[in-house]
Design a protein around this motif. Structure first.
Motif, PDB file in Angstrom:
ATOM      1  N   THR A 346      38.060 -10.621 -15.370  1.00 44.63           N
ATOM      2  CA  THR A 346      38.988  -9.391 -15.434  1.00 44.63           C
ATOM      3  C   THR A 346      39.152  -9.235 -16.770  1.00 44.63           C
ATOM      4  OG1 THR A 346      40.123 -10.113 -13.568  1.00 44.63           O
ATOM      5  CG2 THR A 346      41.110  -8.562 -14.895  1.00 44.63           C
ATOM      6  N   PHE A 347      38.684  -7.785 -17.076  1.00 47.13           N
ATOM      7  CA  PHE A 347      38.692  -7.251 -18.537  1.00 47.13           C
ATOM      8  C   PHE A 347      39.824  -6.258 -18.397  1.00 47.13           C
ATOM      9  CE2 PHE A 347      34.937  -9.486 -18.536  1.00 47.13           C
ATOM     10  CZ  PHE A 347      34.909 -10.384 -19.608  1.00 47.13           C
ATOM     11  N   THR A 348      40.744  -6.219 -19.466  1.00 51.05           N
ATOM     12  CA  THR A 348      41.597  -4.957 -19.537  1.00 51.05           C
ATOM     13  C   THR A 348      41.579  -4.409 -21.081  1.00 51.05           C
ATOM     14  OG1 THR A 348      43.306  -6.070 -18.149  1.00 51.05           O
ATOM     15  CG2 THR A 348      44.027  -4.568 -19.755  1.00 51.05           C
ATOM     16  N   LYS A 366      41.660  -0.172 -17.307  1.00 51.14           N
ATOM     17  CA  LYS A 366      41.694   0.635 -18.391  1.00 51.14           C
ATOM     18  C   LYS A 366      42.761   1.273 -18.737  1.00 51.14           C
ATOM     19  CE  LYS A 366      38.643   3.045 -21.017  1.00 51.14           C
ATOM     20  NZ  LYS A 366      37.647   4.099 -20.508  1.00 51.14           N
ATOM     21  N   ASP A 367      43.694   0.815 -19.782  1.00 47.90           N
ATOM     22  CA  ASP A 367      44.891   1.248 -19.953  1.00 47.90           C
ATOM     23  C   ASP A 367      44.977   2.184 -21.283  1.00 47.90           C
ATOM     24  OD1 ASP A 367      45.335  -0.584 -18.099  1.00 47.90           O
ATOM     25  OD2 ASP A 367      46.643  -1.918 -19.313  1.00 47.90           O
ATOM     26  N   TRP A 368      46.027   3.214 -21.205  1.00 50.39           N
ATOM     27  CA  TRP A 368      46.197   3.813 -22.388  1.00 50.39           C
ATOM     28  C   TRP A 368      47.712   3.717 -22.962  1.00 50.39           C
ATOM     29  CZ3 TRP A 368      41.678   5.382 -24.203  1.00 50.39           C
ATOM     30  CH2 TRP A 368      40.700   5.449 -23.312  1.00 50.39           C
ATOM     31  N   TYR A 369      48.026   4.000 -23.909  1.00 46.47           N
ATOM     32  CA  TYR A 369      49.256   4.497 -24.616  1.00 46.47           C
ATOM     33  C   TYR A 369      49.701   5.715 -23.994  1.00 46.47           C
ATOM     34  CZ  TYR A 369      48.139   0.643 -27.942  1.00 46.47           C
ATOM     35  OH  TYR A 369      47.646  -0.479 -28.406  1.00 46.47           O
ATOM     36  N   ARG A 440      48.153   2.283 -16.886  1.00 45.34           N
ATOM     37  CA  ARG A 440      46.802   1.964 -16.393  1.00 45.34           C
ATOM     38  C   ARG A 440      46.207   3.259 -15.755  1.00 45.34           C
ATOM     39  NH1 ARG A 440      46.542  -3.820 -14.736  1.00 45.34           N
ATOM     40  NH2 ARG A 440      46.254  -4.014 -16.880  1.00 45.34           N
ATOM     41  N   GLU A 441      45.185   3.667 -16.106  1.00 50.77           N
ATOM     42  CA  GLU A 441      44.384   4.697 -15.486  1.00 50.77           C
ATOM     43  C   GLU A 441      43.794   4.216 -14.289  1.00 50.77           C
ATOM     44  OE1 GLU A 441      40.378   7.442 -16.288  1.00 50.77           O
ATOM     45  OE2 GLU A 441      41.001   5.817 -18.053  1.00 50.77           O
ATOM     46  N   PHE A 442      42.954   3.121 -14.214  1.00 52.44           N
ATOM     47  CA  PHE A 442      42.221   2.582 -13.039  1.00 52.44           C
ATOM     48  C   PHE A 442      42.291   1.237 -12.812  1.00 52.44           C
ATOM     49  CE2 PHE A 442      38.727   4.291 -15.737  1.00 52.44           C
ATOM     50  CZ  PHE A 442      38.107   3.192 -15.943  1.00 52.44           C
ATOM     51  N   THR A 443      41.790   0.764 -12.027  1.00 53.07           N
ATOM     52  CA  THR A 443      41.325  -0.705 -11.809  1.00 53.07           C
ATOM     53  C   THR A 443      40.034  -0.512 -10.976  1.00 53.07           C
ATOM     54  OG1 THR A 443      43.432  -1.615 -11.529  1.00 53.07           O
ATOM     55  CG2 THR A 443      41.698  -2.744 -10.560  1.00 53.07           C
ATOM     56  N   ARG A 444      38.783  -0.953 -11.792  1.00 57.59           N
ATOM     57  CA  ARG A 444      37.517  -0.617 -11.091  1.00 57.59           C
ATOM     58  C   ARG A 444      36.857  -2.085 -10.570  1.00 57.59           C
ATOM     59  NH1 ARG A 444      34.620   3.791 -14.190  1.00 57.59           N
ATOM     60  NH2 ARG A 444      36.363   4.790 -13.286  1.00 57.59           N
TER      61      ARG A 444
END
Length: 682
Positions: A346-348, A366-369, A440-444
């Motif tokens: 798992t990578f974030t 994929k996370d964003w401020y 979090r934008e997505f989990t892929r």
């Protein structure tokens, strides 16, 4: 001086002077023993007996050359050579150490090759002299240590293979020459060559063996050859501070240190107090695995895109991607990543732009401020500071735990919603400050993706109405540009949310438009509320000509930007009372607001038609029609006489007052006060 000797034993002092001792027996089983070091060292020692065999039973040294022209020589535990080395016969190392300790330059090493009888075990270069390995390749089945040299050169076209660990002193790397040659590190183990304080090193070809994992510092290579089971981790590659090159099958956690740092503010070995750009270049087709006990810590920083960690490939033939996988811990912030395959684990990625990536296995988050800037919707230069510490709510529409808040020292656990506040500049806290928000934008995965939807709500602030992104601005949630949804969402979360300088926001959109660059410019609407009566004094004249019955009206006009409209309630402070004789009154009409009754006749035709009441034409109060009236309540806040269910402008309601008495009612002036109360609904 030249002496031919079959066997040799020294129990006293041997003064070699500048002579040569030649062992020329043609028989095996010959020995050299006794004191053969220090003041009893040989000068030149030559073995030249066809089929002869000698064993050095005790440690030995030469201040000159060591030569095997014919025969077999078995080395002792320690053999020091102060001159040239040449082997045209057979050299059996016996697991011992050969120490090249010349004090002058121009020394040569001719191994005869790398077959059995031409190998070394452990080798040390420890002198101020200079050596060239020429004519033949060289192989050390044990370690090779360059601890002190004047010069060291491996001739072009030659290979030096080391099956144990290779080490070199910090200053020595500035005195080595590898042009056109190959250093072959083939231990089957992992170790670091030298230290971070090495002088710059330039290899011709650096070859790494199977299952061999090598770390280097400040070095560069014309050619790097690494098999699929080996790896090279080249730190400050090419003597470029912050450049890391990775080849082969690299494992984070394989070395004594279980954490690898690819950070702007930390050196590759974890040392702090260092700031520089980090560029990670991974050989195309290579793999980087985070072992269970390993941690990969990646973080850019500084100002501008050039200060962020860059992770990309060293382009080559075949696959243009590398594989990043593993069960260990990863922390990847402020990075620009290209040409990567994620192969497992798992990578974030946080505030990390990606191009040409794919998921072969495992999970990628994929996370964003995310920031919110509260302003006056009409005057966007007016910032709004929330009065409550939790007046702003950021929530995920499907109750997914994909929202994070910074505690001041670390990011908290994922939650479905969180509260925040804006400061005097109208903003939430910026990244790396307590209270900052990321989403979090997505989990892929390799075969599926989950996208998340967000809403922002703000409690009413002094002079301002409440704010709700979804309810007020199009019934849309904020979601990923990659989402498959076609309605009910504003698809804006993606690489454009990337911040070059994390404490500095990108350009804001137009007020209340979707946050295409990571900050929602939320315009709060000032409370707009007005209520007018066309007259504050109403006269109802009763006389025989109108059968003591009459009506009149008030026009109520309301403007309210309450999201859920308004209510107007009314009550009378008293019954209609004679101004000169308070005992004389006119009763209220018996109908109620909840159940108004028809009033179509006059009091003179019956007592059931007497009284004072009202009618409202508000369409939402369906219990009324033009013939039905109610008596006023006499307690606050009274009954609803006008209403709206949404914000409205100049909404008008007509209140009709009706009074009817009989001729026996004492003449005079009767009066009461009707109070109207407007309540906006938010």
């Amino acid at each position: 001086m030249f002496r031919q000797i079959i066997s040799y034993a020294n129990e006293a002092n041997f003064d070699a002077r500048a002579g040569t001792v030649t062992m020329n027996s043609t028989a095996t089983g010959k020995t050299l023993s006794g004191v053969m070091t220090a003041s009893s060292s040989f000068y030149n020692l030559t073995f030249d007996g066809v089929s002869g065999g000698w064993a050095l039973s005790d440690n030995a040294s030469t201040t000159g050359n060591f030569t095997i022209t014919n025969g077999t020589v078995t080395a002792p535990s320690s053999l020091s050579i102060g001159g040239n080395y040449s082997n045209a016969g057979t050299f059996t190392h016996s697991g011992g150490t050969v120490n090249f300790d010349a004090t002058s330059t121009g020394k040569t090493i001719v191994t005869g090759g790398t077959s059995t009888g031409q190998l070394f075990s452990n080798v040390i270069f420890n002198g101020v002299g200079g050596w060239t390995i020429q004519t033949n390749n060289m192989r050390a089945t044990g370690t090779l240590n360059i601890s002190r040299v004047g010069t060291f050169a491996l001739d072009s076209g030659r290979t030096l293979e080391i099956n144990g660990a290779y080490s070199v002193c910090n200053a020595c790397t500035g005195s080595t020459t590898w042009t056109g040659s190959t250093l072959y590190l083939n231990s089957g183990t992992n170790y670091e060559v030298g230290s971070k304080n090495n002088a710059a090193e330039t290899y011709g070809t650096l070859q790494v063996g199977a299952s061999t994992d090598i770390r280097t510092w400040n070095s560069t290579s014309t050619v790097v050859t690494v098999p699929g089971t080996g790896s090279l981790y080249s730190q400050d590659d090419g003597n470029n501070d912050g450049r890391l090159r990775i080849y082969g099958d690299y494992h984070v956690g394989a070395f004594s240190s279980t954490t690898d740092y690819w950070r702007y503010d930390t050196d590759f070995d974890g040392a702090t107090g260092v700031t520089r750009q980090v560029t990670v270049e991974i050989k195309s087709g290579a793999t980087t695995t985070i072992d269970t006990n390993g941690t990969l810590d990646v973080k850019g920083g500084g100002g501008g895109a050039s200060q962020f960690t860059s992770v990309n490939t060293i382009q080559g033939t075949g696959s243009s991607t590398f594989v990043l996988s593993g069960a260990g811990t990863s922390s990847i912030f402020e990075t620009q990543m290209s040409n990567a395959n994620f192969g497992g684990g798992t990578f974030t990625l946080v505030n990390t732009s990606t191009t040409n990536i794919s998921i072969l296995g495992g999970i990628l988050n994929k996370d964003w401020y995310f920031n919110i800037h509260l302003v006056d919707s009409a005057t966007t230069t007016d910032n709004i500071q929330t009065v409550g510490a939790s007046d702003i709510t950021i929530s995920e529409a499907d109750s997914s735990s994909t929202i994070f808040k910074y505690t001041g020292s670390a990011w908290g656990s994922a939650v479905t919603s969180t509260n925040a506040s804006s400061s005097s500049n109208g903003h939430l806290a910026q990244p790396n400050s307590a209270g900052a928000i990321r989403v979090r934008e997505f989990t892929r995965a390799s075969t599926s993706s989950s996208y998340y939807k967000y809403n922002v709500a703000v409690q009413p602030q002094p002079d301002y109405l409440s704010y709700n992104y979804y309810d007020t601005y199009g019934n849309n949630y904020i979601t990923s540009v990659s989402s498959s949804l076609s309605s009910g969402v504003d698809k804006v979360i993606g690489n454009d949310w990337y911040r070059d300088t994390i404490a500095t926001e990108n350009t804001h959109p137009t007020v209340n438009e979707p946050p295409t660059l990571g900050t929602l410019l939320a315009g709060l609407v000032k409370v707009a509320l007005s209520f007018t009566l066309d007259s504050t004094s109403i006269s109802l004249a009763l006389n025989p000509s109108n059968n003591h019955t009459t009506t009149t009206t008030n026009l109520l006009t309301v403007t309210s930007n309450g999201a859920f409209g308004y209510n107007i309630t009314a009550f009378a402070t008293d019954v209609m009372r004679h101004t000169a004789d308070s005992s004389r009154t006119i009763a209220f009409w018996p109908g109620t607001n909840a159940a108004p009754t028809a009033w179509t006749d006059i009091c003179e035709n019956g007592a059931s038609n007497c009284g004072f009441g009202y009618n409202t034409n508000d369409a939402d109060l369906t219990q009324f029609d033009s013939t039905k009236f109610a008596g006023f309540s006499t307690s606050s806040p009274g009954d609803i006489v006008a209403k709206a269910s949404a914000s409205t402008t100049n909404d008008q309601t007509t209140i009709t007052y009706r009074v009817s008495v009989d001729s026996a009612q004492p003449a005079g002036t009767y009066q009461t006060i009707i109070r109207y109360i407007l309540a906006p609904l938010f």
